[in-house]
Write an enzyme that holds these catalytic residues in place. Structure first.
Site: not given
Length: 215
Positions: A47, A119
């Site tokens: 992130s 992912s």
């Protein structure tokens, strides 16, 4: 009287009556019309690493070359298709499974689709790769040190995760499994967005994805 145009209801497990409908326009037809090969550009990283930013910069560059493209963004998809999923390991797996199926449909339509999702699990990324034909899955590792990701923290998520307000946050209390052999490995530190995007476009050019093709 039975209506042959009404699909049979399916309750529970898949029915044997559900079969794949063969389209009149084939994948090869789409590719030939679009004038380039189709593939999934699978952007993965922590992130704040810049996945969506780079993916959109790549999309713009490809659009300017008149390529047929689309971007699947993690946050955007969770507003609709995956709005019922949380961030547990089980939900993360299902999140990627659904995205893989959608991406596969875009590839079937002859597009270069960019998929920007954390992912975090190798098995999930491989699951999507295995659904596609050879050369149709391009793993793009946006390799940004967590210190840089956390210093950016555009949504304040790292701060909340450190404070215990967010659970199962990748890189803090949930694992991120590094790609082993990504097709494109972008080390973003010290690079501009344009330079990162150009690295992806260069790969596509060198590997023949952007050349006019007959299908």
């Amino acid at each position: 009287m039975n209506n042959p145009y009404v699909e049979k209801e399916v309750d529970g497990d898949k029915s044997s009556d559900v079969v794949w409908h063969q389209a009149s326009v084939s994948h090869g037809d789409h590719v030939k019309l679009n004038g380039h090969k189709a593939a999934v550009l699978w952007f993965t990283g922590l992130s704040g690493s810049g996945k969506s930013t780079v993916a959109n910069a790549v999309d713009l560059m490809l659009h300017q070359r008149q390529a047929k493209t689309y971007v699947l963004d993690g946050d955007n998809v969770r507003h609709g298709l995956n709005g019922d999923l949380g961030f547990s390991d089980i939900d993360r797996v299902e999140n990627i499974r659904r995205i893989g199926e959608v991406a596969k449909l875009f590839v079937d339509a002859g597009l270069l689709v960019s998929s920007a999702f954390i992912s975090p699990f190798i098995a999930d990324r491989n699951m999507v790769r295995e659904q596609l034909a050879a050369g149709q899955f391009i793993e793009v590792f946006i390799d940004t040190p967590i210190e840089i990701c956390e210093s950016r923290d555009p949504k304040g998520l790292y701060k909340k995760a450190r404070a215990g307000e967010i659970k199962n946050f990748t890189g803090i209390d949930s694992v991120y499994q590094l790609p082993v052999k990504p097709e494109v490995h972008i080390k973003t530190a010290g690079k501009s967005i344009e330079a990162c995007a150009q690295q992806v476009v260069n790969y596509l050019q060198e590997q023949g994805y952007l050349l006019p093709c007959s299908g």
